[in-house]
Design an enzyme around this catalytic site. Structure first.
Site, mmCIF file in Angstrom:
data_model
loop_
_atom_site.group_PDB
_atom_site.id
_atom_site.type_symbol
_atom_site.label_atom_id
_atom_site.label_comp_id
_atom_site.label_asym_id
_atom_site.label_seq_id
_atom_site.Cartn_x
_atom_site.Cartn_y
_atom_site.Cartn_z
ATOM 1 N N SER A 1 0.861 -1.408 0.012
ATOM 2 C CA SER A 1 -0.170 0.171 -0.036
ATOM 3 C C SER A 1 0.924 1.331 -0.119
ATOM 4 O O SER A 1 0.527 2.491 -0.395
ATOM 5 C CB SER A 1 -1.114 -0.024 1.171
ATOM 6 O OG SER A 1 -0.268 -0.216 2.398
ATOM 7 N N TYR B 1 14.891 -5.394 14.978
ATOM 8 C CA TYR B 1 14.992 -5.175 13.560
ATOM 9 C C TYR B 1 16.120 -5.797 12.827
ATOM 10 O O TYR B 1 15.882 -6.674 12.014
ATOM 11 C CB TYR B 1 14.914 -3.691 13.048
ATOM 12 C CG TYR B 1 14.473 -3.340 11.749
ATOM 13 C CD1 TYR B 1 13.383 -3.977 11.119
ATOM 14 C CD2 TYR B 1 15.799 -2.779 11.061
ATOM 15 C CE1 TYR B 1 13.125 -3.491 9.706
ATOM 16 C CE2 TYR B 1 15.295 -2.522 9.580
ATOM 17 C CZ TYR B 1 14.159 -2.897 9.028
ATOM 18 O OH TYR B 1 13.783 -2.480 7.790
HETATM 19 P P1 NAP Z 1 6.744 1.604 4.751
HETATM 20 O O1 NAP Z 1 6.689 2.565 4.162
HETATM 21 O O2 NAP Z 1 6.421 1.865 6.276
HETATM 22 O O3 NAP Z 1 5.554 0.560 4.575
HETATM 23 C C1 NAP Z 1 5.274 -0.611 4.974
HETATM 24 C C2 NAP Z 1 4.341 -1.316 4.146
HETATM 25 O O4 NAP Z 1 4.210 -2.756 4.973
HETATM 26 C C3 NAP Z 1 3.003 -0.705 4.286
HETATM 27 O O5 NAP Z 1 2.439 -1.096 2.776
HETATM 28 C C4 NAP Z 1 2.341 -1.495 5.373
HETATM 29 O O6 NAP Z 1 0.852 -1.782 5.394
HETATM 30 C C5 NAP Z 1 2.854 -2.930 5.287
HETATM 31 N N1 NAP Z 1 2.606 -3.662 6.767
HETATM 32 C C6 NAP Z 1 3.140 -3.308 7.916
HETATM 33 N N2 NAP Z 1 2.764 -4.398 8.640
HETATM 34 C C7 NAP Z 1 1.907 -5.168 7.931
HETATM 35 C C8 NAP Z 1 1.196 -6.552 8.212
HETATM 36 N N3 NAP Z 1 1.183 -7.020 9.446
HETATM 37 N N4 NAP Z 1 0.404 -6.764 7.326
HETATM 38 C C9 NAP Z 1 0.437 -6.600 6.133
HETATM 39 N N5 NAP Z 1 1.028 -5.463 5.676
HETATM 40 C C10 NAP Z 1 1.928 -4.789 6.610
HETATM 41 O O7 NAP Z 1 7.800 0.768 4.699
HETATM 42 P P2 NAP Z 1 9.239 0.501 3.271
HETATM 43 O O8 NAP Z 1 10.114 1.603 3.829
HETATM 44 O O9 NAP Z 1 8.180 0.675 2.296
HETATM 45 O O10 NAP Z 1 9.588 -0.755 3.686
HETATM 46 C C11 NAP Z 1 9.314 -2.016 3.138
HETATM 47 C C12 NAP Z 1 10.120 -3.009 3.310
HETATM 48 O O11 NAP Z 1 11.541 -2.732 3.056
HETATM 49 C C13 NAP Z 1 10.273 -3.405 4.811
HETATM 50 O O12 NAP Z 1 10.524 -5.087 4.978
HETATM 51 C C14 NAP Z 1 11.335 -2.843 5.413
HETATM 52 O O13 NAP Z 1 11.817 -3.361 6.544
HETATM 53 C C15 NAP Z 1 12.230 -2.812 4.237
HETATM 54 N N6 NAP Z 1 13.429 -1.845 4.203
HETATM 55 C C16 NAP Z 1 13.097 -0.738 4.254
HETATM 56 C C17 NAP Z 1 14.058 0.399 4.216
HETATM 57 C C18 NAP Z 1 13.979 1.867 4.150
HETATM 58 O O14 NAP Z 1 14.788 2.722 4.548
HETATM 59 N N7 NAP Z 1 12.772 2.441 4.135
HETATM 60 C C19 NAP Z 1 15.379 -0.181 4.348
HETATM 61 C C20 NAP Z 1 15.800 -1.345 4.116
HETATM 62 C C21 NAP Z 1 14.777 -2.356 4.286
HETATM 63 P P3 NAP Z 1 -0.261 -0.784 5.725
HETATM 64 O O15 NAP Z 1 0.121 0.602 5.618
HETATM 65 O O16 NAP Z 1 -1.627 -1.106 4.969
HETATM 66 O O17 NAP Z 1 -0.595 -1.027 6.856
#
Ligand code: NAP
Length: 240
Positions: free
Chosen positions: A12, A148
């Site tokens: 999303s 994490y």
């Molecule tokens: P984000 O913008 O916070 O988005 C997180 C997404 O995960 C949202 O779509 C949320 O859905 C969904 N989510 C969370 N809990 C959930 C659950 N229990 N069931 C289903 N959906 C769930 O995060 P992002 O930065 O895009 O991160 C995406 C992935 O990349 C994650 O695994 C994160 O750890 C990894 N990552 C991110 C970064 C960074 O710097 N941003 C770096 C390294 C790795 P809703 O909003 O609909 O609840």
């Protein structure tokens, strides 16, 4: 890539949403999983001609129902991207049982449940691409993000072991380990922290969700047919 069906958990917002757009632009049908951000998921699904589906990845029943519904609807699943994740910044000594469980539940159990639900279909077809999303902190560890970091390291371990187990079934399992990416996840960081992280990064900036989506796209493509059990790190050189 042709008419492939892709399920992206946590699509999303952020990286998952960028991946949904990338795979749709490449001709795939995309299932946009979400938990809370219904409006965003539905708007995205409408924009890309995909399907928004609510399921909490920490609940095995909801995940199984999502996959069953997807297979009823599209009759196939080609690519599973276990992207849903939550981060948390706290001193190790301040972590509660609940904090620890929550981070593992979403990042690790969520991937386990989604893969387990999709696997019979992949095995039956002797084909399938599984992609997991770790983090550079899963590779090198981050202060004040021990839970994490541990969870994201588990995701890498899962990827490597599963690649060995599923290779003979024609299924690849790969991981992306992004660096600092401009999404809501980093909204809580102070601007000076983000600036410092950008300065520490050899390429001099933080990354975009689209750049992570490109790495996922590559690993799911036929160009990566002989790649499995690997961790690809779109991180600007911050961790090498
Ligand atoms: P984000 O913008 O916070 O988005 C997180 C997404 O995960 C949202 O779509 C949320 O859905 C969904 N989510 C969370 N809990 C959930 C659950 N229990 N069931 C289903 N959906 C769930 O995060 P992002 O930065 O895009 O991160 C995406 C992935 O990349 C994650 O695994 C994160 O750890 C990894 N990552 C991110 C970064 C960074 O710097 N941003 C770096 C390294 C790795 P809703 O909003 O609909 O609840």
């Amino acid at each position: 890539m042709g008419e492939k069906v892709v399920l992206i958990t946590g699509a999303s917002r952020g990286i998952g949403a960028a991946a949904a757009r990338r795979f749709a632009a490449g001709g795939c049908k995309v299932a946009v999983n979400y938990l809370h951000s219904r409006e965003q998921a539905e708007a995205l699904a409408k924009e890309i001609g995909g399907w928004a589906v609510r399921a909490d990845v920490t609940d095995p029943v909801q995940v199984q129902n999502m996959v069953d519904e997807l297979l009823d609807k599209f009759c196939q699943l080609d690519i599973l991207i276990c992207n849903a994740g939550v981060a948390q910044q706290k001193l190790f000594g301040d972590l509660t049982d609940e904090d620890w469980r929550r981070v593992f539940a979403v990042n690790v159990d969520g991937a386990f449940y989604a893969i387990r639900a999709a696997l019979p279909h992949f095995i039956h077809r002797k084909a399938g691409k599984i992609l997991t999303v770790s983090s550079m902190w899963g590779q090198v560890g981050a202060s004040c993000e021990v839970g994490y970091s541990a969870a994201k390291a588990a995701v890498i371990g899962l990827t490597r072991a599963l690649a060995k187990e599923l290779g003979p079934s024609g299924i690849t399992v790969n991981c992306v380990a992004p660096g600092v990416i401009a999404t809501d996840m980093n909204r809580g960081l102070a601007p000076e922290t983000l600036t410092a992280l950008a300065e520490e990064t050899p390429l001099g900036r933080i990354g975009t969700p689209e750049e992570v989506a490109q790495a996922l796209w590559y690993l799911a493509s036929d160009d990566a047919a002989f790649i499995t059990g690997q961790v690809l790190a779109p991180n600007g050189g911050l961790v090498i």
